[in-house]
Motif scaffolding. Structure first.
Motif, PDB file in Angstrom:
ATOM      1  N   GLU A 131       0.625  -1.157  -0.177  1.00 47.18           N
ATOM      2  CA  GLU A 131       0.085  -0.013  -0.013  1.00 47.18           C
ATOM      3  C   GLU A 131       1.197   1.409   0.164  1.00 47.18           C
ATOM      4  O   GLU A 131       0.586   2.080  -0.580  1.00 47.18           O
ATOM      5  CB  GLU A 131      -0.928  -0.141   1.043  1.00 47.18           C
ATOM      6  CG  GLU A 131      -1.817   1.061   1.270  1.00 47.18           C
ATOM      7  CD  GLU A 131      -3.063   0.909   2.372  1.00 47.18           C
ATOM      8  OE1 GLU A 131      -3.809   1.802   2.222  1.00 47.18           O
ATOM      9  OE2 GLU A 131      -2.823   0.311   3.154  1.00 47.18           O
ATOM     10  N   ALA A 146      -7.153   1.898  -4.429  1.00 48.13           N
ATOM     11  CA  ALA A 146      -8.002   1.009  -3.752  1.00 48.13           C
ATOM     12  C   ALA A 146      -8.395  -0.094  -4.845  1.00 48.13           C
ATOM     13  O   ALA A 146      -8.384  -1.429  -4.344  1.00 48.13           O
ATOM     14  CB  ALA A 146      -9.317   1.632  -3.395  1.00 48.13           C
ATOM     15  N   LYS A 147      -8.638   0.124  -6.103  1.00 46.80           N
ATOM     16  CA  LYS A 147      -8.838  -0.759  -7.129  1.00 46.80           C
ATOM     17  C   LYS A 147      -7.839  -1.646  -7.274  1.00 46.80           C
ATOM     18  O   LYS A 147      -8.170  -2.892  -7.787  1.00 46.80           O
ATOM     19  CB  LYS A 147      -9.394   0.068  -8.309  1.00 46.80           C
ATOM     20  CG  LYS A 147      -9.991  -0.752  -9.535  1.00 46.80           C
ATOM     21  CD  LYS A 147     -10.484   0.088 -10.826  1.00 46.80           C
ATOM     22  CE  LYS A 147     -11.018  -0.661 -11.794  1.00 46.80           C
ATOM     23  NZ  LYS A 147     -11.597   0.081 -12.911  1.00 46.80           N
ATOM     24  N   ARG A 148      -6.509  -1.192  -7.171  1.00 47.40           N
ATOM     25  CA  ARG A 148      -5.286  -2.139  -7.445  1.00 47.40           C
ATOM     26  C   ARG A 148      -5.210  -2.925  -6.254  1.00 47.40           C
ATOM     27  O   ARG A 148      -4.813  -4.189  -6.351  1.00 47.40           O
ATOM     28  CB  ARG A 148      -4.103  -1.473  -7.472  1.00 47.40           C
ATOM     29  CG  ARG A 148      -4.181  -0.653  -9.002  1.00 47.40           C
ATOM     30  CD  ARG A 148      -2.835   0.118  -9.216  1.00 47.40           C
ATOM     31  NE  ARG A 148      -2.799   0.852 -10.393  1.00 47.40           N
ATOM     32  CZ  ARG A 148      -2.537   0.145 -11.569  1.00 47.40           C
ATOM     33  NH1 ARG A 148      -2.459  -0.958 -11.766  1.00 47.40           N
ATOM     34  NH2 ARG A 148      -2.488   1.137 -12.564  1.00 47.40           N
ATOM     35  N   ARG A 150      -7.730  -4.119  -4.384  1.00 44.26           N
ATOM     36  CA  ARG A 150      -8.892  -5.065  -4.654  1.00 44.26           C
ATOM     37  C   ARG A 150      -8.213  -6.304  -5.627  1.00 44.26           C
ATOM     38  O   ARG A 150      -8.643  -7.371  -5.620  1.00 44.26           O
ATOM     39  CB  ARG A 150     -10.068  -4.475  -4.953  1.00 44.26           C
ATOM     40  CG  ARG A 150     -10.744  -3.844  -3.917  1.00 44.26           C
ATOM     41  CD  ARG A 150     -12.182  -3.287  -4.124  1.00 44.26           C
ATOM     42  NE  ARG A 150     -12.368  -2.508  -5.500  1.00 44.26           N
ATOM     43  CZ  ARG A 150     -12.328  -1.355  -5.545  1.00 44.26           C
ATOM     44  NH1 ARG A 150     -12.213  -0.638  -4.031  1.00 44.26           N
ATOM     45  NH2 ARG A 150     -12.428  -0.482  -6.384  1.00 44.26           N
ATOM     46  N   ARG A 151      -7.710  -5.649  -6.808  1.00 43.89           N
ATOM     47  CA  ARG A 151      -7.271  -6.601  -7.712  1.00 43.89           C
ATOM     48  C   ARG A 151      -6.216  -7.471  -7.287  1.00 43.89           C
ATOM     49  O   ARG A 151      -6.105  -8.792  -7.514  1.00 43.89           O
ATOM     50  CB  ARG A 151      -6.558  -5.880  -8.945  1.00 43.89           C
ATOM     51  CG  ARG A 151      -5.936  -6.655 -10.111  1.00 43.89           C
ATOM     52  CD  ARG A 151      -6.847  -7.503 -10.897  1.00 43.89           C
ATOM     53  NE  ARG A 151      -6.207  -8.117 -11.952  1.00 43.89           N
ATOM     54  CZ  ARG A 151      -6.846  -9.464 -12.528  1.00 43.89           C
ATOM     55  NH1 ARG A 151      -8.088  -9.810 -12.270  1.00 43.89           N
ATOM     56  NH2 ARG A 151      -6.079  -9.837 -13.353  1.00 43.89           N
ATOM     57  N   SER A 153      -5.892  -8.542  -4.215  1.00 43.24           N
ATOM     58  CA  SER A 153      -6.734  -9.797  -3.344  1.00 43.24           C
ATOM     59  C   SER A 153      -6.941 -10.900  -4.400  1.00 43.24           C
ATOM     60  O   SER A 153      -7.205 -11.964  -3.888  1.00 43.24           O
ATOM     61  CB  SER A 153      -7.810  -9.020  -2.519  1.00 43.24           C
ATOM     62  OG  SER A 153      -8.577 -10.055  -1.869  1.00 43.24           O
ATOM     63  N   GLU A 154      -7.621 -10.433  -5.555  1.00 41.40           N
ATOM     64  CA  GLU A 154      -8.318 -11.468  -6.386  1.00 41.40           C
ATOM     65  C   GLU A 154      -6.775 -12.455  -6.866  1.00 41.40           C
ATOM     66  O   GLU A 154      -6.912 -13.502  -7.061  1.00 41.40           O
ATOM     67  CB  GLU A 154      -8.697 -10.725  -7.488  1.00 41.40           C
ATOM     68  CG  GLU A 154     -10.304 -10.138  -7.156  1.00 41.40           C
ATOM     69  CD  GLU A 154     -10.771  -9.306  -8.376  1.00 41.40           C
ATOM     70  OE1 GLU A 154     -10.026  -9.392  -9.521  1.00 41.40           O
ATOM     71  OE2 GLU A 154     -11.710  -8.515  -8.075  1.00 41.40           O
TER      72      GLU A 154
END
Length: 211
Positions: A131, A146-148, A150-151, A153-154
């Motif tokens: 982060e 934030a989008k990165r 979340r990605r 996490s996938e």
């Protein structure tokens, strides 16, 4: 003993330092070639077409897909990324280890097409550092960061599909470790079949001569 190069696939979370790691590897060792990907995303400050990426518009990229011009391609955060086929083939035949820096979707496609490819996943020492690196870029909004995350996490669900993980804490240590892994992979018997067969043939001649 000369043999064709190794196809190396490097993936990792956005912010893990893949690009810096690859650039340092190319600087320190002359037996690697970094494959330049094509993308439809806009260049970041300081990036040049044909150096970091080949920057294409969506129409041109999709035409190249139809023409079979990519080893693999994927859509990530609403943009296409793909690996040009001709460049990779030429470098491998010249004995260079070709490094593909691609996302996990593309890596899985490579693994299916080229089972002998070496798959490496680059990770930060911890999530807090990841982060910090993303925010430290200063080029992306909090929403994109934030989008990165979340990605990431996938992507963490697919790490087991890779051959090795690389913890990018100290850059120089990580570069050295990567080179050691590739060196060990180059000694695998299936990558040295011609050499093995030559040794067998010579031993058979000697064995027959002793009878």
């Amino acid at each position: 003993m000369k043999h064709s190069g190794i196809l190396i696939v490097v993936s990792g979370f956005s912010g893990a330092g893949k690009g810096t790691l690859m650039n340092r590897l190319i600087e320190e060792y002359d037996n690697y070639a970094l494959s330049i990907s094509a993308t439809t995303r806009a260049p970041r400050p300081g990036e040049q077409d044909g150096r970091e990426y080949f920057f294409l518009d969506k129409k041109e990229f999709e035409q190249r897909i139809e023409d079979g011009g990519f080893i693999e391609y994927a859509c990530y955060l609403d943009n296409y990324y793909g690996t040009p086929k001709d460049y990779v083939k030429k470098q491998l035949e010249a004995g260079k280890n070709v490094v593909l820096e691609i996302e996990i979707q593309g890596a899985m496609k490579i693994k299916k097409q080229f089972p002998e490819a070496l798959l490496l996943f680059v990770m930060p020492p911890d999530v807090a550092e990841l982060e910090r690196r993303l925010n430290g870029r200063g080029t992306e909004t909090p929403e994109v960061v934030a989008k990165r995350l979340r990605r990431a996490s996938e992507e963490a669900e697919g790490i087991e599909e890779y051959d090795y993980i690389l913890i990018n804490d100290d850059l120089e240590t990580c570069v050295q470790k990567l080179n050691e892994i590739v060196g060990a992979a180059g000694s695998a018997p299936y990558r040295n079949e011609e050499f093995i067969e030559n040794i067998r043939a010579e031993l058979n001649v000697l064995a027959k001569g002793e009878k």
